[in-house]
Motif scaffolding. Structure first.
Motif, mmCIF file in Angstrom:
data_model
loop_
_atom_site.group_PDB
_atom_site.id
_atom_site.type_symbol
_atom_site.label_atom_id
_atom_site.label_comp_id
_atom_site.label_asym_id
_atom_site.label_seq_id
_atom_site.Cartn_x
_atom_site.Cartn_y
_atom_site.Cartn_z
ATOM 1 N N ILE A 150 0.953 21.863 -3.107
ATOM 2 C CA ILE A 150 1.775 20.807 -3.688
ATOM 3 C C ILE A 150 0.901 19.580 -3.840
ATOM 4 O O ILE A 150 0.325 19.084 -2.868
ATOM 5 C CB ILE A 150 2.988 20.487 -2.796
ATOM 6 C CG1 ILE A 150 3.845 21.738 -2.578
ATOM 7 C CG2 ILE A 150 3.828 19.384 -3.435
ATOM 8 C CD1 ILE A 150 5.008 21.513 -1.634
ATOM 9 N N ASP A 187 1.858 14.385 -6.596
ATOM 10 C CA ASP A 187 3.014 14.076 -7.426
ATOM 11 C C ASP A 187 4.152 15.069 -7.254
ATOM 12 O O ASP A 187 5.174 14.984 -7.935
ATOM 13 C CB ASP A 187 2.608 14.009 -8.904
ATOM 14 C CG ASP A 187 2.042 15.329 -9.426
ATOM 15 O OD1 ASP A 187 1.866 16.260 -8.600
ATOM 16 O OD2 ASP A 187 1.768 15.422 -10.627
ATOM 17 N N GLY A 188 3.993 16.032 -6.337
ATOM 18 C CA GLY A 188 5.035 17.009 -6.095
ATOM 19 C C GLY A 188 4.930 18.267 -6.938
ATOM 20 O O GLY A 188 5.700 19.212 -6.742
ATOM 21 N N GLY A 213 8.294 21.638 -10.317
ATOM 22 C CA GLY A 213 8.252 20.552 -9.346
ATOM 23 C C GLY A 213 9.248 19.474 -9.752
ATOM 24 O O GLY A 213 9.913 19.612 -10.779
ATOM 25 N N PRO A 214 9.369 18.421 -8.980
ATOM 26 C CA PRO A 214 8.650 18.211 -7.720
ATOM 27 C C PRO A 214 9.181 19.120 -6.614
ATOM 28 O O PRO A 214 10.356 19.441 -6.572
ATOM 29 C CB PRO A 214 8.922 16.736 -7.411
ATOM 30 C CG PRO A 214 10.243 16.462 -8.070
ATOM 31 C CD PRO A 214 10.257 17.288 -9.319
ATOM 32 N N ALA A 215 8.260 19.521 -5.743
ATOM 33 C CA ALA A 215 8.583 20.416 -4.644
ATOM 34 C C ALA A 215 8.226 19.758 -3.316
ATOM 35 O O ALA A 215 7.350 18.890 -3.256
ATOM 36 C CB ALA A 215 7.824 21.732 -4.793
ATOM 37 N N THR A 216 8.909 20.178 -2.275
ATOM 38 C CA THR A 216 8.617 19.658 -0.936
ATOM 39 C C THR A 216 8.003 20.716 -0.031
ATOM 40 O O THR A 216 7.474 20.385 1.028
ATOM 41 C CB THR A 216 9.899 19.124 -0.279
ATOM 42 O OG1 THR A 216 10.862 20.180 -0.185
ATOM 43 C CG2 THR A 216 10.498 17.987 -1.104
ATOM 44 N N LEU A 274 12.438 22.877 -4.013
ATOM 45 C CA LEU A 274 12.393 21.697 -4.854
ATOM 46 C C LEU A 274 12.980 20.490 -4.137
ATOM 47 O O LEU A 274 13.685 20.611 -3.136
ATOM 48 C CB LEU A 274 13.124 21.954 -6.167
ATOM 49 C CG LEU A 274 12.594 23.136 -6.988
ATOM 50 C CD1 LEU A 274 13.341 23.232 -8.314
ATOM 51 C CD2 LEU A 274 11.088 23.019 -7.230
ATOM 52 N N ALA A 275 12.669 19.333 -4.666
ATOM 53 C CA ALA A 275 13.076 18.089 -4.020
ATOM 54 C C ALA A 275 14.590 17.937 -3.929
ATOM 55 O O ALA A 275 15.086 17.197 -3.077
ATOM 56 C CB ALA A 275 12.464 16.900 -4.772
ATOM 57 N N ASP A 276 15.334 18.626 -4.780
ATOM 58 C CA ASP A 276 16.792 18.525 -4.734
ATOM 59 C C ASP A 276 17.421 19.525 -3.769
ATOM 60 O O ASP A 276 18.644 19.648 -3.686
ATOM 61 C CB ASP A 276 17.399 18.695 -6.126
ATOM 62 C CG ASP A 276 17.134 20.072 -6.735
ATOM 63 O OD1 ASP A 276 16.522 20.921 -6.058
ATOM 64 O OD2 ASP A 276 17.535 20.284 -7.898
#
Length: 206
Positions: free
Chosen positions: A73, A76-77, A95-98, A111-113
């Protein structure tokens, strides 16, 4: 035959089709390549190379390693991938991914969500997309959960845990790795019956 000339902002040059260059100091560098043929025609391209600082928190890249591919990652994610793509495990931009996880020949990204996507080999349903067909691009895992906080991948199975501490599993179950008391592969997530909430998990080979 074409000839190639490379020049870097630090003053180094090379004349090769695929030169090797090491940048040892973090920063952004400009690299220029000019290709010429016997007739004198030429084309020039300029690349910008960013070298990250591993000691700067914002530049740290989270990594996951499968059998023949790797995931990361970026700052910028964005999910980064490299290596073998024989089963589509490198995927396409997402992305964005965590968090990312790499199985034997499949890949998973949180993913960020809070949702999960997966791609690559799927012979045992390890992508969790409801089928056992491989996917060369990220496909959403077949459930409605949007509160996933972690993910791990084994050789042919995948684990994910949610904010409530529940653990979910799918994919190969020949050795009982899904913890459901059976041995049949699962192509969508099933809850693992654990007596207490968990904070993390790891998938092994089998």
């Amino acid at each position: 035959a074409a000839t190639y000339a490379w020049s870097c902002a630090d003053g180094t040059t090379a004349r090769a089709r695929e030169p090797a260059k090491t940048f040892r100091v973090p920063g952004t560098y400009e690299v220029r390549m000019t290709a010429s043929d016997a007739s004198g025609a030429h084309v020039t391209r300029t690349l910008r190379v960013r070298v990250l600082d591993p000691f700067r928190p914002a530049d740290r890249v989270r990594l996951a390693v499968g059998l023949r591919h790797s995931l990361g990652i970026g700052p910028d994610g964005a999910v980064l991938a490299g290596g073998s793509d024989e089963y589509g495990q490198l995927g396409s931009p997402v992305g964005p991914a965590t968090a990312v996880a790499a199985g034997g020949f499949h890949s998973v990204a949180l993913l960020a969500d809070g949702t999960l996507v997966a791609w690559g080999a799927n012979g045992a349903g390890q992508l969790g997309i409801g089928t056992r067909s491989r996917s060369s691009s990220p496909a959403p895992v077949a459930w409605s959960a949007d509160d996933v906080v972690g993910v791990s991948a084994g050789w042919g199975h995948t684990l994910a845990w949610r904010a409530d501490g529940s653990l979910w599993a799918w994919g190969d179950d020949r050795a009982g790795q899904l913890g459901d008391g059976g041995a049949a592969p699962r192509s969508s997530p099933i809850a693992v019956g654990l007596p207490i909430p968990i904070v993390g998990a790891a998938g092994g080979g089998l």
